[in-house]
Design a protein around this motif. Structure first.
Motif, PDB file in Angstrom:
ATOM      1  N   GLY A 139       0.781  -1.226   0.000  1.00 19.23           N
ATOM      2  CA  GLY A 139       0.000   0.000   0.000  1.00 19.23           C
ATOM      3  C   GLY A 139       0.812   1.274   0.000  1.00 19.23           C
ATOM      4  N   ASN A 140       2.156   1.168  -0.120  1.00 19.93           N
ATOM      5  CA  ASN A 140       2.988   2.360  -0.259  1.00 19.93           C
ATOM      6  C   ASN A 140       2.861   2.893  -1.683  1.00 19.93           C
ATOM      7  OD1 ASN A 140       4.255   1.960   2.411  1.00 19.93           O
ATOM      8  ND2 ASN A 140       5.190   0.185   1.418  1.00 19.93           N
ATOM      9  N   VAL A 141       2.766   4.205  -1.837  1.00 18.50           N
ATOM     10  CA  VAL A 141       2.535   4.822  -3.139  1.00 18.50           C
ATOM     11  C   VAL A 141       3.794   5.566  -3.578  1.00 18.50           C
ATOM     12  CG1 VAL A 141       1.131   6.492  -4.414  1.00 18.50           C
ATOM     13  CG2 VAL A 141       0.065   5.004  -2.704  1.00 18.50           C
ATOM     14  N   PHE A 142       4.163   5.416  -4.855  1.00 18.26           N
ATOM     15  CA  PHE A 142       5.367   6.027  -5.404  1.00 18.26           C
ATOM     16  C   PHE A 142       4.980   7.025  -6.495  1.00 18.26           C
ATOM     17  CE2 PHE A 142       6.226   1.965  -3.596  1.00 18.26           C
ATOM     18  CZ  PHE A 142       7.425   2.120  -2.917  1.00 18.26           C
ATOM     19  N   THR A 190       9.249  18.925  -9.573  1.00 18.80           N
ATOM     20  CA  THR A 190      10.263  18.945  -8.519  1.00 18.80           C
ATOM     21  C   THR A 190      11.452  18.045  -8.849  1.00 18.80           C
ATOM     22  OG1 THR A 190       9.210  17.149  -7.269  1.00 18.80           O
ATOM     23  CG2 THR A 190       8.472  19.400  -6.794  1.00 18.80           C
ATOM     24  N   VAL A 191      11.433  17.474 -10.056  1.00 16.16           N
ATOM     25  CA  VAL A 191      12.465  16.558 -10.572  1.00 16.16           C
ATOM     26  C   VAL A 191      12.863  15.530  -9.514  1.00 16.16           C
ATOM     27  CG1 VAL A 191      13.322  18.140 -12.327  1.00 16.16           C
ATOM     28  CG2 VAL A 191      14.352  18.181 -10.059  1.00 16.16           C
ATOM     29  N   SER A 192      11.875  14.899  -8.940  1.00 16.18           N
ATOM     30  CA  SER A 192      12.155  13.943  -7.878  1.00 16.18           C
ATOM     31  C   SER A 192      11.233  12.734  -7.973  1.00 16.18           C
ATOM     32  CB  SER A 192      11.996  14.603  -6.496  1.00 16.18           C
ATOM     33  OG  SER A 192      10.662  15.051  -6.318  1.00 16.18           O
ATOM     34  N   VAL A 193      11.662  11.656  -7.347  1.00 16.19           N
ATOM     35  CA  VAL A 193      10.834  10.463  -7.169  1.00 16.19           C
ATOM     36  C   VAL A 193      10.562  10.349  -5.679  1.00 16.19           C
ATOM     37  CG1 VAL A 193      10.708   7.957  -7.395  1.00 16.19           C
ATOM     38  CG2 VAL A 193      11.808   9.327  -9.173  1.00 16.19           C
ATOM     39  N   GLU A 194       9.296  10.195  -5.335  1.00 18.14           N
ATOM     40  CA  GLU A 194       8.926  10.251  -3.930  1.00 18.14           C
ATOM     41  C   GLU A 194       8.030   9.074  -3.542  1.00 18.14           C
ATOM     42  OE1 GLU A 194       8.885  14.969  -3.013  1.00 18.14           O
ATOM     43  OE2 GLU A 194       7.502  14.271  -4.556  1.00 18.14           O
ATOM     44  N   GLU A 195       8.030   8.749  -2.264  1.00 17.13           N
ATOM     45  CA  GLU A 195       7.200   7.683  -1.723  1.00 17.13           C
ATOM     46  C   GLU A 195       6.270   8.252  -0.669  1.00 17.13           C
ATOM     47  OE1 GLU A 195       7.517   3.475   0.805  1.00 17.13           O
ATOM     48  OE2 GLU A 195       9.337   4.584   0.256  1.00 17.13           O
ATOM     49  N   ILE A 196       5.006   7.862  -0.769  1.00 17.62           N
ATOM     50  CA  ILE A 196       4.041   8.164   0.288  1.00 17.62           C
ATOM     51  C   ILE A 196       3.827   6.854   1.032  1.00 17.62           C
ATOM     52  CG2 ILE A 196       1.841   9.269   0.846  1.00 17.62           C
ATOM     53  CD1 ILE A 196       1.614  10.099  -2.099  1.00 17.62           C
ATOM     54  N   ASN A 243      12.207  -2.683  -5.399  1.00 18.55           N
ATOM     55  CA  ASN A 243      13.038  -1.876  -6.286  1.00 18.55           C
ATOM     56  C   ASN A 243      12.142  -0.967  -7.113  1.00 18.55           C
ATOM     57  OD1 ASN A 243      15.498  -3.416  -5.587  1.00 18.55           O
ATOM     58  ND2 ASN A 243      14.474  -5.054  -6.710  1.00 18.55           N
ATOM     59  N   VAL A 244      12.557   0.293  -7.271  1.00 13.29           N
ATOM     60  CA  VAL A 244      11.744   1.287  -7.967  1.00 13.29           C
ATOM     61  C   VAL A 244      12.382   1.622  -9.312  1.00 13.29           C
ATOM     62  CG1 VAL A 244      10.825   3.647  -7.857  1.00 13.29           C
ATOM     63  CG2 VAL A 244      10.890   2.227  -5.791  1.00 13.29           C
ATOM     64  N   PHE A 245      11.560   1.663 -10.362  1.00 16.31           N
ATOM     65  CA  PHE A 245      12.028   1.936 -11.716  1.00 16.31           C
ATOM     66  C   PHE A 245      11.446   3.274 -12.178  1.00 16.31           C
ATOM     67  CE2 PHE A 245      12.044  -2.523 -10.878  1.00 16.31           C
ATOM     68  CZ  PHE A 245      13.236  -2.980 -11.404  1.00 16.31           C
ATOM     69  N   VAL A 246      12.274   4.044 -12.894  1.00 14.94           N
ATOM     70  CA  VAL A 246      11.913   5.426 -13.213  1.00 14.94           C
ATOM     71  C   VAL A 246      12.142   5.720 -14.689  1.00 14.94           C
ATOM     72  CG1 VAL A 246      12.325   7.855 -12.655  1.00 14.94           C
ATOM     73  CG2 VAL A 246      12.637   6.102 -10.883  1.00 14.94           C
ATOM     74  N   ALA A 247      11.156   6.358 -15.311  1.00 18.54           N
ATOM     75  CA  ALA A 247      11.350   6.923 -16.646  1.00 18.54           C
ATOM     76  C   ALA A 247      11.910   8.333 -16.443  1.00 18.54           C
ATOM     77  CB  ALA A 247      10.030   6.963 -17.401  1.00 18.54           C
ATOM     78  N   CYS A 252       5.460  13.673   5.730  1.00 19.16           N
ATOM     79  CA  CYS A 252       5.824  12.257   5.809  1.00 19.16           C
ATOM     80  C   CYS A 252       6.061  11.636   4.433  1.00 19.16           C
ATOM     81  CB  CYS A 252       4.775  11.470   6.593  1.00 19.16           C
ATOM     82  SG  CYS A 252       3.071  11.661   6.027  1.00 19.16           S
ATOM     83  N   VAL A 253       6.167  12.488   3.410  1.00 19.96           N
ATOM     84  CA  VAL A 253       6.513  12.017   2.071  1.00 19.96           C
ATOM     85  C   VAL A 253       8.037  11.922   1.973  1.00 19.96           C
ATOM     86  CG1 VAL A 253       6.446  12.536  -0.396  1.00 19.96           C
ATOM     87  CG2 VAL A 253       4.435  12.961   1.025  1.00 19.96           C
ATOM     88  N   VAL A 254       8.536  10.817   1.411  1.00 20.17           N
ATOM     89  CA  VAL A 254       9.971  10.525   1.407  1.00 20.17           C
ATOM     90  C   VAL A 254      10.523  10.627  -0.010  1.00 20.17           C
ATOM     91  CG1 VAL A 254      11.723   8.807   1.960  1.00 20.17           C
ATOM     92  CG2 VAL A 254       9.640   8.966   3.348  1.00 20.17           C
ATOM     93  N   THR A 255      11.655  11.317  -0.167  1.00 20.22           N
ATOM     94  CA  THR A 255      12.321  11.407  -1.470  1.00 20.22           C
ATOM     95  C   THR A 255      13.243  10.200  -1.649  1.00 20.22           C
ATOM     96  OG1 THR A 255      12.245  13.814  -1.480  1.00 20.22           O
ATOM     97  CG2 THR A 255      13.884  12.776  -2.915  1.00 20.22           C
TER      98      THR A 255
END
Length: 944
Positions: free
Chosen positions: A186-189, A195-201, A235-239, A214-217
């Motif tokens: 249930g964690n959201v990415f 903001t040129v960032s990838v973040e996790e809620i 593992n997180v994948f990013v375009a 409480c949002v994490v970069t």
């Protein structure tokens, strides 16, 4: 390597001598060099002149290929669709950017009218939605860029008011979220373009403060990232759109330095990629927007990049389901496309680097006027990959060039470290019809045809393919070209030599003709098509053998058997009449087997058998994947409170949990470590157990025990935590009730299976309320609305969940008691009747136990007849007369399991025989619980 070898289509002298080899000991690919392989090629009793000989390797990193011809449009009415997502039931979700809407294309729409009339709008209040994701419970997540927000449309909203009032905003502090993903917890990415960032809620943020605080970069070093995905391991994948790259933020990076230094770049050659998706094998799919392409970066190094189809116009969204179907938001064409795998596996790798000839398959050598050939030249093989010889074409006995000749021999594992070489492991090789049959059946689970053998890069697939190649040696000796009578690793393992020889004679009938247009070849190829008696016809005898292995019950047995009658059959002894089916079954006895009732497969492919007749002595027999008596654990296992063990399940640590049918409340469950030791404080008693007959493990490691019941003690579900204590609301994930679980229609509990949401489905052996469903917390399920009845349920003693979340239930009915034949019921994940269920016929007679293979086919063990039944994932019968000629005349089956090589394991209860149908099914992840965990977790049944 310079190899000298011999290819023969009879058992005449033909040797492959490998000597003087050396190899690299580096961690990468190993180059092996040696002298020539010398030999001769025979067709029956004749030399084959001009055959092409290839050295092939099973491809790693991916299963299936794609093409533009496999594309179809799903739904309609979109305007510049951007993001797409798909749930495990096949429903597709779309971020319809220009319409400022989020939509669902239900599976019923796709399979029905498939137009805008059945497309459903979800929630409301969006402005420029770019990304969409869906979790396992049906909650939908949206990257709402213009509103600078990430939002959730809960399932309760979708099924309720379904408007903007029930849409929930998650976290905060976003600039322009373009991509969104959600993991199994249930964690959201989020990929935030602005903001040129990838973040996790994190879920704890969503259920807690739910603010930007409480949002994490995650990681760093991105430029306008627009797509994000997460695999089952975290593992997180990013375009990374602005950098024209695809990147990975490994879990170790997130939990470690969490900087740009530990972010990996995957593949190359992209231009403004905007979306990524990842499948269960770790392959990454990319919307390569400016190039108007969709690409796949294969796992196993992430260096190989394949293009999937064509015809896109700035694709901006990509998703992949558990069956490998790829969904594309084709932005410039304002449509959503589904690209279905062709069904053809990745092409095998040709290993020869330079020889006398080169064609579309690869380099090859040819046989001379005496049928002799020599492979002369170096080759490179990948350490620990699996190799085989493939022979194509030639002139057998002066009959003319026959392009339909195809022969194979499974060589096995490539050298990975000194001093292992082919020279020391396989000194002599015969490549003939017998070796071809052995290779075809052993490799069938990973092969489409003779030139398309592949696996994913997962550890389980590596193990499964290695075990499959090793199994070829159980069927025949490549040192002699003769079918075995017993398995080399176990003298108690009986091999069906007469059937293998019959299959070899069938192939030989075509090989010794003028070509594919001959009567014999035409008969073979038209009766051994890709779907049995239909589909694509093979073009060579090796692929024909693979097709027969794939379809042992639907090929035309009579026509194929008749081929050996018209030739001087070179292989004897052979069958004297047409068989019931063409399954190749190995039979194992000894090793403590006694009325085997339950079978479990562990992560290494070992087969654990519960012997119901044995009271404490030799209660569990363990065989290796090759059928040898296991030494670790030292088989057979005894003691540890076992008394008439009936069922086996493995936990996430590899420990085996045994339900003891005759121990009732005393020592009802025994637990062994993977090495055979007594685990913890085993055996376990109490917890209201009453004739425990089935056991299953959930994702939290709890053991759920089905109690058959009897006497004055009511039956229920006894749940144990990993330490063996009874589960309660204070010590376990059972927050709704303490163990044992009662009511909910339970009546003679007989079998348990878990779906991907953690629900426990219980088959009741008696009564009309045939299925009881409990939530993971122990409550009565409302979706599906438990208990389930109707749909043909009647004395249901088995249950299994497929990759779509559907439940399959065999109904023994009166057949278990001497009348009728029984049926098979299928329920959707929501409890509805699936397709044309219930299903009947197809060789069923007292259907009792069930297993699902990697293609979604259902395999049923019949308790009142000596055979199995196979159904397609749509319910079509694939075994009109049943399957399994290896059963004894009075044989019955109460157990069935499928391993990671595609072998079907069952047991003849009356005759105390363990049976292996070689290569009959599509491989699955083992043990069962591993399907629910990382790196899988998207379906209850997965390809390894």
């Amino acid at each position: 390597m310079r190899l000298s070898a011999c290819v023969a289509s009879s058992a005449l002298l033909c040797a492959l001598l490998l000597t003087g080899c050396s190899l690299s000991t580096s961690a990468g690919p190993s180059t092996v060099s040696g002298v020539a392989i010398q030999g001769v090629v025979h067709g029956g009793q004749q030399s084959i002149v001009g055959s092409k000989v290839y050295l092939m390797e099973a491809t790693t990193g991916g299963y299936y290929s794609y093409s533009s011809s496999s594309q179809s449009t799903v739904g309609s009415g979109f305007s510049l669709p951007f993001g797409v997502a798909v749930d495990r039931s096949g429903n597709v979700y779309v971020a319809d950017y220009n319409n400022a809407l989020v939509k669902e294309i239900p599976l019923s729409c796709i399979t029905g009218t498939n137009d805008s009339t059945c497309v459903v709008t979800l929630g409301g209040g969006f402005s420029s939605p770019f990304g969409v994701a869906v979790d396992g419970s049906g909650n939908v997540y949206v990257a709402d860029a213009a509103n600078r927000a990430v939002k959730e449309i809960p399932l309760s909203c979708i099924t309720g008011t379904n408007d903007s009032t029930c849409v929930v905003t998650l976290g905060g502090g976003f600039g322009a979220p373009f991509g969104v993903a959600v993991d199994g917890s249930g964690n959201v990415f989020v990929a935030d373009d602005s903001t040129v960032s990838v973040e996790e809620i994190p879920l704890s943020c969503i259920t807690g403060a739910n603010t930007s605080a409480c949002v994490v970069t995650l990681g760093s070093g991105f430029s306008t990232p627009q797509g994000v995905a997460v695999d089952g391991s975290g593992n997180v994948f990013v375009a990374d759109t602005g950098h024209n790259l695809v990147k990975e933020i490994p879990l170790s990076c997130i939990t470690g330095a969490n900087t740009s230094a530990c972010v990996n770049t995957l593949g190359s050659g992209f231009s403004a990629p905007t979306s990524v998706a990842v499948d269960g094998s770790g392959n990454v799919f990319v919307a390569d927007t400016v190039h108007s392409l969709v690409k796949e970066i294969l796992a196993g190094g992430y260096t190989t990049v394949n293009t999937l189809g064509s015809g896109f116009n700035h694709p901006s969204g990509v998703a992949v389901d558990g069956s490998g179907n790829v969904y594309v938001g084709d932005y410039g064409n304002s449509r959503v496309l589904k690209e279905t795998p062709t069904g053809t596996r990745q092409a095998s790798k040709s290993l020869l680097n330079s020889t006398a000839g080169l064609d579309s398959i690869g380099y090859y050598v040819t046989t001379d006027s005496n049928g002799a050939f020599s492979i002369s030249g170096d080759y490179t093989c990948d350490a620990n990959a699996q190799s085989y010889l493939y022979v194509l074409g030639g002139n057998s006995g002066g009959n003319g060039a026959n392009s339909g000749i195809g022969l194979m021999a499974a060589l096995g594992q490539c050298p990975g470290s000194a001093p292992l070489t082919y020279a020391t492991s396989v000194p002599f090789i015969y490549v003939n019809e017998v070796s071809t049959v052995a290779a075809a059946y052993a490799m069938a689970g990973y092969a489409t045809d003779a030139t398309h053998v592949s696996r994913s890069n997962s550890t389980l697939a590596t193990t499964g393919l290695a075990n499959a190649f090793a199994n070829a040696g159980n069927l025949a000796s490549i040192s002699t070209g003769v079918a075995n009578t017993v398995t080399p690793s176990n003298a108690s393992g009986v091999v069906p030599q007469t059937e293998i020889n019959t299959l070899a004679n069938i192939l030989s009938s075509c090989i010794n003709t003028s070509g594919p247009g001959s009567t014999n070849c035409t008969t073979l190829f038209t009766n051994a098509e890709s779907a049995g008696s239909s589909g694509t016809a093979p073009t060579d005898t090796a692929t024909a053998a693979i097709n027969i292995a794939h379809n042992p019950g639907t090929v035309n047995m009579s026509n194929l058997y008749g081929l050996q009658a018209g030739v001087a059959a070179p292989f004897a002894p052979n069958l004297g009449s047409a068989p019931n089916d063409f399954t190749v079954g190995l039979k194992f006895t000894g090793n403590g087997l006694g009325q085997p009732q339950g079978i479990g497969i562990d992560g290494s492919g070992n087969v654990w058998v519960a012997n119901n007749v044995n009271s404490g002595t030799n209660g569990v027999s363990v065989f290796t994947s090759s059928g040898a008596v296991a030494t670790t654990p030292a088989s057979p296992l005894s003691g540890n409170g076992m008394n008439a063990p009936a069922s086996i399940a493995f936990d996430t640590s590899g420990n085996a949990w045994i339900a003891n049918q005759d121990n009732r409340g005393t020592n009802g469950v025994s637990e062994f470590t993977s090495s055979g030791g007594v685990a913890g404080s085993s055996p376990f008693s109490g917890n209201s157990m009453n004739v425990p007959v089935a056991i299953a493990i959930d994702v939290s490691g709890n053991a759920w025990v089905a109690n058959l019941g009897g006497g004055s003690t009511p039956q229920g579900i006894s749940v144990f935590i990993s330490s063996g204590l009874a589960a309660t609301t204070s010590n376990s994930t059972l927050t709704s009730a303490n163990s044992p679980l009662n009511g909910n229609g339970l009546n003679t509990d007989a079998a348990i299976a878990f779906d991907i949401s953690g629900n426990a489905w219980v088959a009741n052996g008696q009564g009309s309320n045939g299925i009881s469903v409990f939530t993971s917390s122990g409550g009565v399920a409302t979706t599906p609305a438990s208990p389930l009845s109707g749909n043909g349920l009647n004395s249901s003693w088995g249950i299994a969940i497929d990759g779509s979340g559907n439940a399959w239930v065999p109904n023994c009915a009166g057949a278990c008691y001497g009348s009728g034949s029984g049926s098979l019921s299928e329920f959707t994940s929501s409890g509805g009747v699936a397709g044309s269920s219930p299903f009947s016929g197809n060789g069923m007679n007292g259907p009792y136990a069930i297993a699902i293979d990697g293609s979604g086919n259902a395999w049923v063990a019949n308790s009142t007849s000596a055979h199995l039944s196979e159904f397609s994932n749509g319910g079509s019968g694939l075994s009109p007369n049943g399957l399994g000629t290896a059963f004894g005349s009075s044989g019955v089956a109460y157990a069935i399991a499928i391993d990671g090589s595609g072998n079907v394991w069952t047991a003849d209860y009356n005759n105390s025989i363990l049976i292996e149908l070689v290569g009959a099914a599509t491989p699955v992840v083992t043990p069962v619980v591993a399907n629910l965990l990382a790196p899988y977790g998207a379906a209850a049944v997965n390809l390894p």
